[in-house]
Design a protein around this motif. Structure first.
Motif, PDB file in Angstrom:
ATOM      1  N   MET A   1       0.838  -1.203   0.000  1.00  0.00           N
ATOM      2  CA  MET A   1       0.000   0.000   0.000  1.00  0.00           C
ATOM      3  C   MET A   1       0.873   1.253   0.000  1.00  0.00           C
ATOM      4  O   MET A   1       0.394   2.351   0.295  1.00  0.00           O
ATOM      5  CB  MET A   1      -0.939   0.003   1.203  1.00  0.00           C
TER       6      MET A   1
ATOM      7  N   HIS B   1       9.178  -3.418   3.407  1.00  0.00           N
ATOM      8  CA  HIS B   1       8.746  -3.600   2.008  1.00  0.00           C
ATOM      9  C   HIS B   1       9.943  -3.919   1.114  1.00  0.00           C
ATOM     10  O   HIS B   1       9.861  -4.784   0.241  1.00  0.00           O
ATOM     11  CB  HIS B   1       8.082  -2.316   1.485  1.00  0.00           C
TER      12      HIS B   1
ATOM     13  N   LEU C   1      11.116  -7.378   0.935  1.00  0.00           N
ATOM     14  CA  LEU C   1      10.314  -8.276   0.086  1.00  0.00           C
ATOM     15  C   LEU C   1      10.934  -8.344  -1.311  1.00  0.00           C
ATOM     16  O   LEU C   1      11.044  -9.406  -1.918  1.00  0.00           O
ATOM     17  CB  LEU C   1       8.862  -7.801  -0.029  1.00  0.00           C
TER      18      LEU C   1
ATOM     19  N   GLY D   1       4.634 -10.432   3.800  1.00  0.00           N
ATOM     20  CA  GLY D   1       5.372 -10.334   5.057  1.00  0.00           C
ATOM     21  C   GLY D   1       4.717 -11.158   6.162  1.00  0.00           C
ATOM     22  O   GLY D   1       3.495 -11.209   6.265  1.00  0.00           O
TER      23      GLY D   1
ATOM     24  N   ASP E   1       1.935  -9.708   8.658  1.00  0.00           N
ATOM     25  CA  ASP E   1       0.493  -9.886   8.444  1.00  0.00           C
ATOM     26  C   ASP E   1       0.225 -11.382   8.246  1.00  0.00           C
ATOM     27  O   ASP E   1      -0.155 -11.814   7.166  1.00  0.00           O
ATOM     28  CB  ASP E   1       0.060  -9.067   7.224  1.00  0.00           C
TER      29      ASP E   1
ATOM     30  N   PRO F   1      10.400 -12.711   6.427  1.00  0.00           N
ATOM     31  CA  PRO F   1      10.496 -12.385   7.860  1.00  0.00           C
ATOM     32  C   PRO F   1      10.178 -10.934   8.185  1.00  0.00           C
ATOM     33  O   PRO F   1      10.276 -10.055   7.324  1.00  0.00           O
ATOM     34  CB  PRO F   1      11.964 -12.682   8.205  1.00  0.00           C
TER      35      PRO F   1
ATOM     36  N   ILE G   1      10.776  -7.346   9.521  1.00  0.00           N
ATOM     37  CA  ILE G   1      11.887  -6.412   9.731  1.00  0.00           C
ATOM     38  C   ILE G   1      11.485  -5.458  10.855  1.00  0.00           C
ATOM     39  O   ILE G   1      10.367  -4.933  10.866  1.00  0.00           O
ATOM     40  CB  ILE G   1      12.207  -5.617   8.441  1.00  0.00           C
TER      41      ILE G   1
ATOM     42  N   LEU H   1       8.462  -2.794  11.775  1.00  0.00           N
ATOM     43  CA  LEU H   1       8.235  -1.639  10.895  1.00  0.00           C
ATOM     44  C   LEU H   1       6.821  -1.701  10.329  1.00  0.00           C
ATOM     45  O   LEU H   1       6.338  -2.770   9.962  1.00  0.00           O
ATOM     46  CB  LEU H   1       9.231  -1.636   9.740  1.00  0.00           C
TER      47      LEU H   1
END
Ligand code: AMP
Length: 285
Positions: free
Chosen positions: A31, A38, A41, A151, A154, A178, A180, A188
């Protein structure tokens, strides 16, 4: 880096060409308001063999409840694009709302997984996961990724997407990435920007509590429910409003009252309000 926002035909043509060239398309939905979580990822997609990386940036209105922070949600597209360019991302899809939810399609499809959707975060956020599954489905259909990454932060979302992919025979490999964290342990999150400096410090206590419960598990005669109860009380006493702090099975988030490491794998999950900000975190045991 290519950027697509208002027309999916050229985007689809690019993806068809990559498929034709036997590229492996890796996809990270976000988002926006990007942070190191992010960006990790993107890095993990590359480590997992993706040869083309797509990131989507879309604040999905369908996953926000009527009293939630859709309007307030931080939107920092220019900065996000700079970060993604530096990270070597090949394509960014940042669609308009009208592209994802065209008004001429009158009756909207919903995807349900009622038991899990209405559990944990779903209790306080009815409809949230319907919105998530709907948008992820649309994004998968447009972008046709070979690998999609989500991630661990969630985790309930990941399990719901895993169930959807399995149930609907979707041809995409899912990767869990994992969590972060800040140096103080706080996971985060774009929503951390809502926290005052003091509350940001306090928010790290969520992770401290998860670690304490884990430590207690190694002690003789430890009672997991008691140690969970203690941490809920501790957090509530310093200003949190804990919504849930629970032990669940890792595989499908089944409720469990006992910790039997030889028998199953487990995860501790928490959601808590701190002021008006809702925070989530978890720890795989
Ligand atoms: P969001 O932009 O919050 O919807 O998140 C997009 C993706 O980034 C989701 O798969 C999240 O689980 C993942 N993500 C968010 N925060 C973190 C974090 N701290 N560490 C790793 N992944 C994260």
């Amino acid at each position: 880096m290519q950027i697509f926002s208002d027309n999916i035909d050229p985007l689809r043509a690019q993806i068809a060409q990559w498929k034709n060239d036997r590229d492996i398309i890796g996809f990270a939905p976000t988002m926006g308001n990007l942070h190191d979580g992010h960006l990790s990822l993107v890095r993990n997609l590359k480590k997992n063999g993706a040869t083309k990386i797509i990131v989507s940036i879309f604040v999905n209105p369908r996953q926000f409840g009527p009293t939630e922070d859709f309007n307030q949600y931080p939107r920092t597209l220019k900065n996000d694009l700079e970060l993604l360019e530096k990270e070597g991302v090949d394509l960014v899809f940042c669609p308009d709302v009208n592209l994802m939810y065209p008004s001429h399609i009158s009756s909207e499809i919903t995807i349900n997984n009622p038991k899990l959707m209405n559990d944990l975060c779903g209790v306080k956020r009815p409809g949230h996961f319907n919105g998530v599954l709907l948008v992820v489905n649309k994004l998968f259909n447009i972008l046709r990724p070979d690998i999609a990454i989500f991630g661990q932060k969630d985790y309930q979302q990941f399990i719901l997407i895993k169930n959807m992919v399995a149930n609907l025979f979707m041809e995409v490999n899912l990767i869990l990435s994992p969590i972060i964290r800040e140096n103080n342990g706080l996971a985060l999150s774009s929503r951390n920007s809502y926290l005052s400096y003091e509350n940001k410090m306090l928010a790290s206590k969520i992770y401290t509590s998860l670690l304490k419960i884990k430590d207690n598990l190694c002690k003789k005669n430890s009672d997991i429910s008691q140690s969970i109860r203690r941490e809920i009380d501790r957090l509530n006493s310093i200003g949190f409003e804990v919504e849930y702090l629970e032990l669940r099975t890792l595989n499908n988030l089944e409720i469990c009252n006992e910790y039997q490491p030889g028998k199953d794998k487990y995860i501790l999950l928490i959601a808590s309000k701190l002021g008006r900000t809702r925070l989530i975190d978890n720890l795989i045991l």
